[in-house]
Design a protein around this motif. Structure first.
Motif, PDB file in Angstrom:
ATOM      1  N   ASP A 232       3.557  -5.377  -9.177  1.00 49.55           N
ATOM      2  CA  ASP A 232       4.269  -5.112  -9.194  1.00 49.55           C
ATOM      3  C   ASP A 232       5.166  -5.823 -10.090  1.00 49.55           C
ATOM      4  N   TYR A 233       6.289  -5.375 -10.572  1.00 50.51           N
ATOM      5  CA  TYR A 233       6.853  -6.590 -11.510  1.00 50.51           C
ATOM      6  C   TYR A 233       7.806  -7.458 -11.226  1.00 50.51           C
ATOM      7  N   CYS A 234       8.043  -8.680 -11.752  1.00 47.33           N
ATOM      8  CA  CYS A 234       8.202  -9.881 -11.054  1.00 47.33           C
ATOM      9  C   CYS A 234       9.212 -10.088 -12.353  1.00 47.33           C
ATOM     10  N   PHE A 235      10.218 -10.735 -11.669  1.00 44.13           N
ATOM     11  CA  PHE A 235      12.016 -10.882 -12.424  1.00 44.13           C
ATOM     12  C   PHE A 235      12.549 -12.310 -12.117  1.00 44.13           C
ATOM     13  N   GLU A 236      13.137 -13.139 -12.558  1.00 46.67           N
ATOM     14  CA  GLU A 236      14.364 -14.067 -12.113  1.00 46.67           C
ATOM     15  C   GLU A 236      15.429 -13.173 -11.664  1.00 46.67           C
ATOM     16  N   LEU A 237      15.580 -13.888 -10.150  1.00 51.06           N
ATOM     17  CA  LEU A 237      17.381 -13.399  -9.875  1.00 51.06           C
ATOM     18  C   LEU A 237      18.620 -14.898 -10.324  1.00 51.06           C
ATOM     19  N   SER A 238      18.942 -14.432 -10.928  1.00 46.69           N
ATOM     20  CA  SER A 238      19.896 -15.501 -11.302  1.00 46.69           C
ATOM     21  C   SER A 238      20.928 -15.034 -10.799  1.00 46.69           C
ATOM     22  N   ASP A 239      21.613 -14.388  -9.908  1.00 44.71           N
ATOM     23  CA  ASP A 239      22.662 -14.459  -9.112  1.00 44.71           C
ATOM     24  C   ASP A 239      22.447 -14.077  -7.490  1.00 44.71           C
ATOM     25  N   ILE A 240      21.296 -15.176  -7.605  1.00 41.14           N
ATOM     26  CA  ILE A 240      20.878 -14.714  -6.219  1.00 41.14           C
ATOM     27  C   ILE A 240      20.053 -16.202  -5.617  1.00 41.14           C
ATOM     28  N   ARG A 241      20.857 -16.969  -5.300  1.00 42.11           N
ATOM     29  CA  ARG A 241      20.043 -18.522  -4.749  1.00 42.11           C
ATOM     30  C   ARG A 241      18.816 -18.919  -4.018  1.00 42.11           C
ATOM     31  N   CYS A 242      17.999 -19.330  -4.474  1.00 42.99           N
ATOM     32  CA  CYS A 242      17.828 -19.585  -2.801  1.00 42.99           C
ATOM     33  C   CYS A 242      18.471 -20.470  -1.653  1.00 42.99           C
ATOM     34  N   LYS A 282       9.725  -8.609   5.281  1.00 45.31           N
ATOM     35  CA  LYS A 282      10.962  -7.610   5.296  1.00 45.31           C
ATOM     36  C   LYS A 282      12.232  -8.370   6.070  1.00 45.31           C
ATOM     37  N   ASP A 283      12.491  -8.957   6.923  1.00 45.12           N
ATOM     38  CA  ASP A 283      13.410  -8.948   7.607  1.00 45.12           C
ATOM     39  C   ASP A 283      14.112 -10.345   7.298  1.00 45.12           C
ATOM     40  N   LEU A 284      13.258 -11.292   6.823  1.00 36.65           N
ATOM     41  CA  LEU A 284      14.043 -12.501   5.989  1.00 36.65           C
ATOM     42  C   LEU A 284      14.239 -12.039   4.024  1.00 36.65           C
ATOM     43  N   ILE A 285      13.971 -11.009   3.569  1.00 36.08           N
ATOM     44  CA  ILE A 285      14.233 -10.943   2.503  1.00 36.08           C
ATOM     45  C   ILE A 285      15.098  -9.817   2.519  1.00 36.08           C
ATOM     46  N   GLU A 286      16.065  -9.039   3.372  1.00 42.38           N
ATOM     47  CA  GLU A 286      16.530  -8.213   3.595  1.00 42.38           C
ATOM     48  C   GLU A 286      17.708  -8.856   3.762  1.00 42.38           C
ATOM     49  N   ILE A 287      17.917  -9.977   4.937  1.00 42.25           N
ATOM     50  CA  ILE A 287      18.944 -11.096   5.800  1.00 42.25           C
ATOM     51  C   ILE A 287      19.200 -11.540   4.735  1.00 42.25           C
ATOM     52  N   HIS A 290      17.721  -9.325  -0.549  1.00 41.15           N
ATOM     53  CA  HIS A 290      18.719  -7.773  -0.451  1.00 41.15           C
ATOM     54  C   HIS A 290      19.764  -7.292  -0.540  1.00 41.15           C
ATOM     55  N   ASN A 291      20.471  -7.819   0.732  1.00 36.38           N
ATOM     56  CA  ASN A 291      21.943  -7.904   1.388  1.00 36.38           C
ATOM     57  C   ASN A 291      22.871  -7.375   0.113  1.00 36.38           C
ATOM     58  N   ARG A 292      22.270  -9.167  -0.524  1.00 33.04           N
ATOM     59  CA  ARG A 292      23.501  -9.670  -1.654  1.00 33.04           C
ATOM     60  C   ARG A 292      23.068  -9.449  -3.038  1.00 33.04           C
ATOM     61  N   LEU A 293      22.372  -8.540  -2.774  1.00 33.93           N
ATOM     62  CA  LEU A 293      22.161  -7.075  -3.908  1.00 33.93           C
ATOM     63  C   LEU A 293      23.513  -6.833  -4.624  1.00 33.93           C
ATOM     64  N   THR A 294      24.131  -7.247  -5.605  1.00 33.18           N
ATOM     65  CA  THR A 294      24.843  -5.843  -5.282  1.00 33.18           C
ATOM     66  C   THR A 294      24.867  -4.977  -6.595  1.00 33.18           C
TER      67      THR A 294
END
Length: 314
Positions: A232-242, A282-287, A290-294
């Motif tokens: 699937d589609y790969c991209f960089e999340l520039s506004d959400i940090r590790c 999925k739980d790690l990703i969402e908390i 994903h929940n930080r996506l504006t």
């Protein structure tokens, strides 16, 4: 961040700089705080049979501070505290289970299948029960007393990890230890600045030599792995940090619709090429992500060209 100069009584503590010397001079308070701190450090190395006695020891020490003249057995004191402070039956029962688990580990020994129970009771009993006791004895709740409080520090990661673990417990997930990934790495990073994290590839050990390849080579390798594995589609999340190193993360997402009418659906995998992990939980990703996506960030993603034709729509 303002630098805090600890007093002589605060110096033996790693996290608690909010308490006055008067509070720390109460017999049992400092030892309770140190027990909690040591338990947190041991999370980095997943020593759960040692963590349980420490977190219960912190709770018991504060119960003794609360009732200094009582010679009653600790389970009786627990019931007294429940009635006095209107502790919920659920939390009180979990606190009894934590104490009993501590006794079992101390007197009967530890077996690997106890790990799940240790993790559950640490988050569902140890932390909330200690929070109640600390507020009663010192006037400060646990996360008010900890320092620092800034985003991205241990306690931010700790709170989100607790949400992940709670979600997994509620789903009867038998692999709740997967939810500890970021907390483990964050604590290791905090106390061992030169520590090179174990290569984690979807929770499995990756080849050791990959730790030493250049940053850009590994970044490209991660991108290729995401596209090959996820298709699937790969991209960089520039506004959400590790949550570990604060760098931008790479992610893949699922979408719905076709052609120019496609819409973002959900994050599917997230990886950091500096911390060397790729997660699909999925739980790690969402908390944590994903929940930080504006809405603005999602709109920005959707304004780009439609995902590549080779990828799979949902």
């Amino acid at each position: 961040m303002t630098n805090v100069v600890p007093t002589d009584l605060q110096k033996p503590l790693c996290f608690f700089f909010q308490f006055s010397d008067d509070v720390l001079n109460k017999e049992g308070v400092a030892s309770a705080l140190q027990s909690f701190e040591t338990a947190i450090m041991l999370i980095a190395y997943e020593r759960w049979p040692s963590i349980v006695p420490l977190i219960w020891g912190a709770c018991e020490a504060l119960l003794r501070v609360k009732y200094p003249n009582s010679d009653e057995k600790i389970h009786i004191i627990q019931e007294k505290f429940k009635l006095e402070k209107n502790i919920s039956s659920a939390l009180n029962n979990n606190a009894h289970k934590l104490r009993q688990l501590r006794n079992d580990i101390a007197h009967k020994g530890y077996i690997p299948r106890d790990t799940q129970k240790c993790i559950e009771l640490f988050f569902n009993a140890g932390i909330p029960y200690l929070d109640c006791l600390l507020e009663d004895v010192t006037g400060l709740k646990l996360f008010e007393a900890l320092y620092p409080q800034s985003e991205g520090e241990i306690w931010s990661v700790f709170k989100d990890t607790r949400k992940v673990i709670t979600r997994k417990i509620n789903k009867s997930d038998d692999k709740i230890e997967k939810g500890l990934l970021f907390l483990i790495l964050k604590i290791r990073n905090k106390f061992s600045p030169t520590y090179i994290s174990e290569a984690l590839w979807d929770m499995q050990s990756f080849y050791e030599e990959e730790l030493w390849i250049s940053e850009m080579r590994f970044k490209n390798k991660l991108i290729n792995c995401i596209e090959k594995k996820q298709n699937d589609y790969c991209f960089e999340l520039s506004d959400i940090r590790c949550p570990i190193c604060g760098s931008d993360v790479l992610a893949s997402f699922l979408w719905k619709g076709k052609g120019e009418n496609w819409q973002f659906d959900s994050l599917n995998s997230v990886g950091c090429y500096k911390c060397v992990y790729l997660i699909e939980d999925k739980d790690l990703i969402e908390i944590f992500f994903h929940n930080r996506l504006t809405k603005e960030l999602i709109s920005e993603l959707e304004s780009d060209n439609p995902p590549l034709a080779k990828t799979v729509c949902v």
